[in-house]
Design a protein around this motif. Structure first.
Motif, PDB file in Angstrom:
ATOM      1  N   VAL A   1      11.814 -25.595 -40.876  1.00  0.00           N
ATOM      2  CA  VAL A   1      11.482 -25.404 -39.468  1.00  0.00           C
ATOM      3  C   VAL A   1       9.970 -25.450 -39.273  1.00  0.00           C
ATOM      4  CG1 VAL A   1      11.570 -23.786 -37.541  1.00  0.00           C
ATOM      5  CG2 VAL A   1      13.576 -24.092 -38.988  1.00  0.00           C
ATOM      6  N   ILE A   2       9.231 -24.781 -40.165  1.00  0.00           N
ATOM      7  CA  ILE A   2       7.765 -24.789 -40.074  1.00  0.00           C
ATOM      8  C   ILE A   2       7.234 -26.203 -40.244  1.00  0.00           C
ATOM      9  CG2 ILE A   2       5.646 -23.980 -41.162  1.00  0.00           C
ATOM     10  CD1 ILE A   2       7.125 -21.412 -41.895  1.00  0.00           C
ATOM     11  N   LEU A   3       7.784 -26.929 -41.222  1.00  0.00           N
ATOM     12  CA  LEU A   3       7.373 -28.321 -41.437  1.00  0.00           C
ATOM     13  C   LEU A   3       7.667 -29.166 -40.205  1.00  0.00           C
ATOM     14  CD1 LEU A   3       6.232 -30.342 -43.502  1.00  0.00           C
ATOM     15  CD2 LEU A   3       8.586 -30.754 -44.267  1.00  0.00           C
ATOM     16  N   PHE A   4       8.819 -28.931 -39.608  1.00  0.00           N
ATOM     17  CA  PHE A   4       9.196 -29.644 -38.386  1.00  0.00           C
ATOM     18  C   PHE A   4       8.206 -29.362 -37.262  1.00  0.00           C
ATOM     19  CE2 PHE A   4      11.351 -29.287 -34.253  1.00  0.00           C
ATOM     20  CZ  PHE A   4      11.818 -30.571 -34.085  1.00  0.00           C
ATOM     21  N   MET A   5       7.840 -28.102 -37.074  1.00  0.00           N
ATOM     22  CA  MET A   5       6.903 -27.735 -36.015  1.00  0.00           C
ATOM     23  C   MET A   5       5.524 -28.347 -36.246  1.00  0.00           C
ATOM     24  SD  MET A   5       8.118 -23.750 -35.680  1.00  0.00           S
ATOM     25  CE  MET A   5       7.023 -23.273 -34.350  1.00  0.00           C
ATOM     26  N   VAL A   6       5.068 -28.339 -37.488  1.00  0.00           N
ATOM     27  CA  VAL A   6       3.767 -28.941 -37.804  1.00  0.00           C
ATOM     28  C   VAL A   6       3.799 -30.440 -37.525  1.00  0.00           C
ATOM     29  CG1 VAL A   6       2.154 -29.466 -39.672  1.00  0.00           C
ATOM     30  CG2 VAL A   6       3.133 -27.174 -39.485  1.00  0.00           C
ATOM     31  N   ALA A   7       4.888 -31.101 -37.911  1.00  0.00           N
ATOM     32  CA  ALA A   7       5.006 -32.544 -37.677  1.00  0.00           C
ATOM     33  C   ALA A   7       5.004 -32.863 -36.185  1.00  0.00           C
ATOM     34  CB  ALA A   7       6.280 -33.072 -38.332  1.00  0.00           C
ATOM     35  N   VAL A   8       5.726 -32.056 -35.400  1.00  0.00           N
ATOM     36  CA  VAL A   8       5.741 -32.257 -33.952  1.00  0.00           C
ATOM     37  C   VAL A   8       4.353 -32.058 -33.375  1.00  0.00           C
ATOM     38  CG1 VAL A   8       6.582 -31.314 -31.763  1.00  0.00           C
ATOM     39  CG2 VAL A   8       8.177 -31.674 -33.650  1.00  0.00           C
ATOM     40  N   GLY A   9       3.667 -30.991 -33.790  1.00  0.00           N
ATOM     41  CA  GLY A   9       2.330 -30.723 -33.289  1.00  0.00           C
ATOM     42  C   GLY A   9       1.341 -31.824 -33.637  1.00  0.00           C
ATOM     43  N   LEU A  10       1.391 -32.285 -34.881  1.00  0.00           N
ATOM     44  CA  LEU A  10       0.492 -33.378 -35.289  1.00  0.00           C
ATOM     45  C   LEU A  10       0.765 -34.655 -34.505  1.00  0.00           C
ATOM     46  CD1 LEU A  10       0.482 -32.917 -39.182  1.00  0.00           C
ATOM     47  CD2 LEU A  10      -1.453 -32.548 -37.636  1.00  0.00           C
ATOM     48  N   SER A  11       2.044 -34.976 -34.320  1.00  0.00           N
ATOM     49  CA  SER A  11       2.402 -36.205 -33.605  1.00  0.00           C
ATOM     50  C   SER A  11       1.926 -36.155 -32.157  1.00  0.00           C
ATOM     51  CB  SER A  11       3.919 -36.418 -33.653  1.00  0.00           C
ATOM     52  OG  SER A  11       4.373 -36.522 -34.993  1.00  0.00           O
ATOM     53  N   LEU A  12       2.205 -35.040 -31.479  1.00  0.00           N
ATOM     54  CA  LEU A  12       1.774 -34.917 -30.092  1.00  0.00           C
ATOM     55  C   LEU A  12       0.252 -34.897 -29.991  1.00  0.00           C
ATOM     56  CD1 LEU A  12       4.368 -32.317 -28.752  1.00  0.00           C
ATOM     57  CD2 LEU A  12       4.229 -34.743 -28.190  1.00  0.00           C
ATOM     58  N   GLY A  13      -0.397 -34.238 -30.953  1.00  0.00           N
ATOM     59  CA  GLY A  13      -1.853 -34.209 -30.955  1.00  0.00           C
ATOM     60  C   GLY A  13      -2.440 -35.600 -31.098  1.00  0.00           C
ATOM     61  N   MET A  14      -1.844 -36.426 -31.938  1.00  0.00           N
ATOM     62  CA  MET A  14      -2.318 -37.799 -32.096  1.00  0.00           C
ATOM     63  C   MET A  14      -2.135 -38.604 -30.813  1.00  0.00           C
ATOM     64  SD  MET A  14      -1.059 -38.773 -35.945  1.00  0.00           S
ATOM     65  CE  MET A  14      -1.746 -37.936 -37.384  1.00  0.00           C
ATOM     66  N   ILE A  15      -1.001 -38.411 -30.151  1.00  0.00           N
ATOM     67  CA  ILE A  15      -0.784 -39.119 -28.882  1.00  0.00           C
ATOM     68  C   ILE A  15      -1.816 -38.668 -27.853  1.00  0.00           C
ATOM     69  CG2 ILE A  15       0.824 -39.443 -26.968  1.00  0.00           C
ATOM     70  CD1 ILE A  15       3.096 -39.066 -28.988  1.00  0.00           C
TER      71      ILE A  15
ATOM     72  N   HIS B   1      22.084 -20.966 -34.675  1.00  0.00           N
ATOM     73  CA  HIS B   1      21.984 -22.345 -35.137  1.00  0.00           C
ATOM     74  C   HIS B   1      20.685 -22.937 -34.613  1.00  0.00           C
ATOM     75  CE1 HIS B   1      26.217 -21.214 -34.576  1.00  0.00           C
ATOM     76  NE2 HIS B   1      26.452 -21.899 -35.676  1.00  0.00           N
ATOM     77  N   ASN B   2      20.047 -23.749 -35.426  1.00  0.00           N
ATOM     78  CA  ASN B   2      18.784 -24.333 -34.981  1.00  0.00           C
ATOM     79  C   ASN B   2      18.712 -25.849 -35.111  1.00  0.00           C
ATOM     80  OD1 ASN B   2      18.491 -24.678 -37.746  1.00  0.00           O
ATOM     81  ND2 ASN B   2      16.831 -23.189 -37.960  1.00  0.00           N
ATOM     82  N   TYR B   3      19.740 -26.458 -35.646  1.00  0.00           N
ATOM     83  CA  TYR B   3      19.691 -27.911 -35.809  1.00  0.00           C
ATOM     84  C   TYR B   3      19.766 -28.619 -34.462  1.00  0.00           C
ATOM     85  CZ  TYR B   3      20.506 -32.516 -37.831  1.00  0.00           C
ATOM     86  OH  TYR B   3      20.396 -33.841 -38.161  1.00  0.00           O
ATOM     87  N   ALA B   4      20.654 -28.124 -33.556  1.00  0.00           N
ATOM     88  CA  ALA B   4      20.725 -28.700 -32.218  1.00  0.00           C
ATOM     89  C   ALA B   4      19.417 -28.482 -31.470  1.00  0.00           C
ATOM     90  CB  ALA B   4      21.886 -28.087 -31.447  1.00  0.00           C
ATOM     91  N   LEU B   5      18.774 -27.354 -31.727  1.00  0.00           N
ATOM     92  CA  LEU B   5      17.488 -27.053 -31.100  1.00  0.00           C
ATOM     93  C   LEU B   5      16.432 -28.075 -31.508  1.00  0.00           C
ATOM     94  CD1 LEU B   5      16.676 -24.619 -29.236  1.00  0.00           C
ATOM     95  CD2 LEU B   5      15.652 -23.587 -31.260  1.00  0.00           C
ATOM     96  N   MET B   6      16.405 -28.392 -32.791  1.00  0.00           N
ATOM     97  CA  MET B   6      15.435 -29.369 -33.293  1.00  0.00           C
ATOM     98  C   MET B   6      15.738 -30.768 -32.768  1.00  0.00           C
ATOM     99  SD  MET B   6      15.423 -27.802 -37.172  1.00  0.00           S
ATOM    100  CE  MET B   6      14.317 -28.978 -37.943  1.00  0.00           C
ATOM    101  N   SER B   7      16.998 -31.158 -32.793  1.00  0.00           N
ATOM    102  CA  SER B   7      17.342 -32.498 -32.311  1.00  0.00           C
ATOM    103  C   SER B   7      17.145 -32.608 -30.806  1.00  0.00           C
ATOM    104  CB  SER B   7      18.794 -32.839 -32.681  1.00  0.00           C
ATOM    105  OG  SER B   7      19.700 -31.964 -32.041  1.00  0.00           O
ATOM    106  N   GLY B   8      17.368 -31.515 -30.069  1.00  0.00           N
ATOM    107  CA  GLY B   8      17.137 -31.527 -28.629  1.00  0.00           C
ATOM    108  C   GLY B   8      15.678 -31.734 -28.297  1.00  0.00           C
TER     109      GLY B   8
END
Length: 370
Positions: free
Chosen positions: A14-28, A58-65
């Motif tokens: 989950v932490i890795l997912f959040m970091v990846a999302v933050g980095l991607s949005l930051g780059m955009i 459950h958090n998988y639907a949260l991540m995919s959403g």
């Protein structure tokens, strides 16, 4: 238990997912040179994600959403930007909103198109598809027209933002009436007016999101008011017309707010963020990512856990399954787990802000090298 384990991802992932999302949005955000808005918006997004991630089973639907909503917002945002156009006066605003409303409505109509029976001939399937596209385009055009009209007024004349403020108060008051309490109506009116006024003064992506939300919600309310006015005038005269017009939006909300408002609000936000220029390219993905998170929460609170949320699932939940979504249960989920939710929100805010800032810095360094 096996299903629950499959749908619950470990904390490190989950932490890795959040970091990846933050980095991607930051780059955009760095590419479109909207770093401050991106860092703040990403922090809020992952704060909401972190709060619900801690309290849901459950958090998988949260991540995919989050990913699906953000991706749809990114695609729609870039497509709207490529269409071009500026809102500088009333005529530009109407044409701007009308075009985008037609396109978005047609796409949604195609996704939710009526399905033919297996025994139906090929021309029946084509007829149903074209009919769905047409109905979606007409509904989208009505919302886009109102959104573009208000945005054009705000950009066209100095008093336009005062009109937008009044509309924000009206929408906020009607939304407050959903709770059937006078204090809720007053608070809704106050919040709607203040938020719309401040956003109009700030401008940019903030104005696009708030004005889009207000004008999107206003469209079905106005439609119901016109229907009520027509019924009152034909049956009991002019005074009844005014009363029925004022009461019709409230009755609509009490009968079930989400199915009427959600599609219109989404179209309004798309039009509003598109009018904000480059800022909309980051604002729309953030808004639709939040929507994806909330729909994932709806699915668990309602007891219908979905392992993945894709574009069709999201649209169907908003358009077709919105009449039974447990709206009030969503904030209550956080209130019943206050400390855990606050910890998750602060954790998400921190990761979102830091990772988005890092992503913006990285892309700026790469651009300088290239």
């Amino acid at each position: 238990m096996a299903e629950q384990i499959r749908l619950r991802r470990p904390l490190w992932l989950v932490i890795l997912f959040m970091v990846a999302v933050g980095l991607s949005l930051g780059m955009i955000g760095g590419i479109v040179e909207r770093t401050a808005v991106t860092v703040l918006g990403t922090a809020v997004l992952l704060g909401i994600f972190g709060a619900y991630e801690r309290v849901l089973e459950h958090n998988y639907a949260l991540m995919s959403g989050l990913l699906t909503g953000g991706f749809i917002g990114l695609v729609v945002g870039w497509f709207g930007y490529l269409l071009g156009g500026n809102v500088t006066n009333l005529q530009d605003g109407i044409l701007f909103g009308l075009l985008r409303g037609i396109i978005v409505g047609g796409v949604v109509g195609g996704i939710t198109r009526a399905q033919p029976d297996e025994a139906d001939p090929w021309y029946t399937a084509i007829f149903l598809l074209l009919g769905s596209l047409f109905i979606g385009a007409v509904l989208g055009a009505s919302v886009g027209l109102i959104s573009g009209f208000v945005l054009g007024l705000v950009r066209w004349h100095g008093w336009g933002f005062w009109l937008a403020t009044v509309l924000g108060m009206i929408v906020g008051g009607y939304l407050g009436s959903y709770l059937q309490r006078r204090d809720a109506i007053f608070i809704g009116t106050l919040i709607g007016g203040v938020a719309t006024l401040l956003s109009s003064l700030i401008g940019g992506a903030v104005a696009g999101v708030i004005l889009g939300l207000v004008t999107g919600a206003l469209a079905p309310m106005l439609l119901m008011a016109l229907i009520g006015a027509g019924g009152g005038l034909s049956s009991r005269g002019f005074r009844a017309m005014l009363v029925e017009a004022a009461e019709a939006p409230t009755e609509m909300l009490r009968q079930g707010a989400f199915p009427f408002l959600a599609p219109a609000v989404i179209v309004g936000i798309i039009v509003g963020t598109a009018a904000s220029g480059l800022s909309g390219l980051i604002a729309l993905p953030l808004c639709l990512a939040v929507l994806g998170i909330l729909l994932a929460v709806f699915s668990e609170v309602d007891g219908r856990v979905i392992s993945t949320l894709n574009a069709r699932t999201l649209v169907e939940m908003v358009i077709l399954g919105a009449d039974d979504l447990p709206i009030m249960a969503v904030p209550q989920k956080l209130l019943r787990n206050g400390k855990t939710a606050v910890f998750g929100a602060l954790f998400g805010l921190s990761i979102g802000g830091i990772s988005a800032a890092a992503g913006a810095w990285l892309i700026q360094q790469l651009l300088q090298i290239l």
